[in-house]
Design an enzyme around this catalytic site. Sequence first.
Site, PDB file in Angstrom:
ATOM      1  N   TYR A 142      38.300  50.102  46.820  1.00 52.54           N
ATOM      2  CA  TYR A 142      39.523  50.901  46.918  1.00 52.54           C
ATOM      3  C   TYR A 142      39.620  51.679  48.219  1.00 52.54           C
ATOM      4  CZ  TYR A 142      40.024  49.957  41.905  1.00 52.54           C
ATOM      5  OH  TYR A 142      40.132  49.350  40.678  1.00 52.54           O
ATOM      6  N   LYS A 192      27.320  42.694  40.046  1.00 53.16           N
ATOM      7  CA  LYS A 192      27.578  41.249  40.095  1.00 53.16           C
ATOM      8  C   LYS A 192      26.611  40.672  41.116  1.00 53.16           C
ATOM      9  CE  LYS A 192      30.147  37.625  39.036  1.00 53.16           C
ATOM     10  NZ  LYS A 192      29.975  36.946  37.743  1.00 53.16           N
ATOM     11  N   ASP A 224      30.624  40.631  34.149  1.00 50.41           N
ATOM     12  CA  ASP A 224      31.364  39.758  33.223  1.00 50.41           C
ATOM     13  C   ASP A 224      30.723  39.789  31.840  1.00 50.41           C
ATOM     14  OD1 ASP A 224      29.296  38.656  34.674  1.00 50.41           O
ATOM     15  OD2 ASP A 224      30.131  36.636  34.763  1.00 50.41           O
ATOM     16  N   ASP A 248      36.459  51.101  36.878  1.00 46.36           N
ATOM     17  CA  ASP A 248      37.864  51.295  36.533  1.00 46.36           C
ATOM     18  C   ASP A 248      38.215  50.419  35.324  1.00 46.36           C
ATOM     19  OD1 ASP A 248      40.510  51.918  36.592  1.00 46.36           O
ATOM     20  OD2 ASP A 248      40.963  50.966  38.503  1.00 46.36           O
ATOM     21  N   ASP A 252      38.273  51.620  30.989  1.00 50.69           N
ATOM     22  CA  ASP A 252      39.478  51.452  30.170  1.00 50.69           C
ATOM     23  C   ASP A 252      39.164  50.609  28.935  1.00 50.69           C
ATOM     24  OD1 ASP A 252      41.122  52.968  31.703  1.00 50.69           O
ATOM     25  OD2 ASP A 252      42.597  51.407  32.109  1.00 50.69           O
TER      26      ASP A 252
END
Length: 361
Positions: A142, A192, A224, A248, A252
């Site tokens: 970001y 990852k 994942d 992020d 959620d």
Amino acid sequence: MTNYKIVVLPGDGIGQEVTTEAVKVLRAVGQGVGVGFEFEEALCGGAAIDAHGTPIPGATLDLCRTADAILFGAVGGPKWDDLPPEQRPERGLLALRKELDLFANLRPAKLFPMLVDASPLKRSVVEGTDLLVIRELTGGLYFGEPRGIEKIQGGMRGINSMIYTTPEIERVARLAFEVARKRRRKLTSVDKANVLAVSTLWRQVVMEVSQDYPDVTLEHMLVDNCAMQLILNPLQFDTLVTENTFGDILSDEAAVLAGSMGMLPSASLGGKTALYEPVHGTAPDIAGRDLANPIAAILSAAMLLRYSLDLPAEAERVETAVLRVLEKGYRTKDIHSEGTTLVGCRRMGELIVRDLETLYT
Ligand code: NAD
């Protein structure tokens, strides 16, 4: 008597309603335990745009820098939706996080036993869920440069850069180990590393930091797989730590486990002053109608007591009061079901304050 200065930034919409109730709860704690709270309210978000033409006025930032902690509501709403991105209310929150160097976002997802049926997952899977996602907040995709959209031969190219330095990883890893130490001493680091170079470095640094925390069990999980495990078997997790983008998304996903948005608190830690806010937004559909659930804001105030003021016993008292009011069957509209008593935002706040007061007598 110890005196704490709390800056309250209610923001917009239901942010104003729910922070009012959270402040009442902190006042009750202050009276109960004999500490002084000095609350200073300031403008932020849309309210600040209307008054000063900017989502985060300099005076608000100055006030925040001198506070022991910040209690934040939520910002935004349809009135400001057409403003260019750099002038929108949400910019106020981003600027605040950056200014105060809040590099770690803590989001607990704890399922209250009486709300199991509000979760979209089966009772057998979700009952007992009590986890905490720590998301790195100021680095990664970001913020990395270069970024942008540029013209190339035959079309356009979009670029974002996922970048982390050793100190950035180390400070959030250290914070995560400290938090895990105060919970059930298990930390899952999510990356990852099978594909991304950044993740290889992430894993390496987390392993190095773990040497200082032999009492905390560390495991690594690919993002994942983690997304899958969160809904297959959420009970396996205690504390999770991950970089910005993965955090992020996963936070959620974890939030959904716990039922309503109105129940989820958060903390942003890092620099000298931390910020506490409910996960939800300004809920324009219910704002100003005394329908909001103040529990996320009240539990954010509990996190403030725990992490900024080092008053874990008082944090627990607040959490117990919330639990007991829910046990008695009181519910705001978002968590209301047959056989429970429907109450508004103010009444829910009042009930929690009253219950809290009994815990001090
Ligand atoms: P939202 O969280 O405001 O609302 C989503 C849904 O959940 C709505 O139906 C709302 O009524 C309900 N809800 C949320 N909180 C509730 C509560 N405490 N009690 C009862 N019901 C609750 O998300 P949205 O509708 O996507 O966004 C509305 C505005 O809030 C937008 O302007 C958005 O940019 C802003 N927003 C701000 C923040 C923040 O300040 N941190 C976070 C998210 C969204």
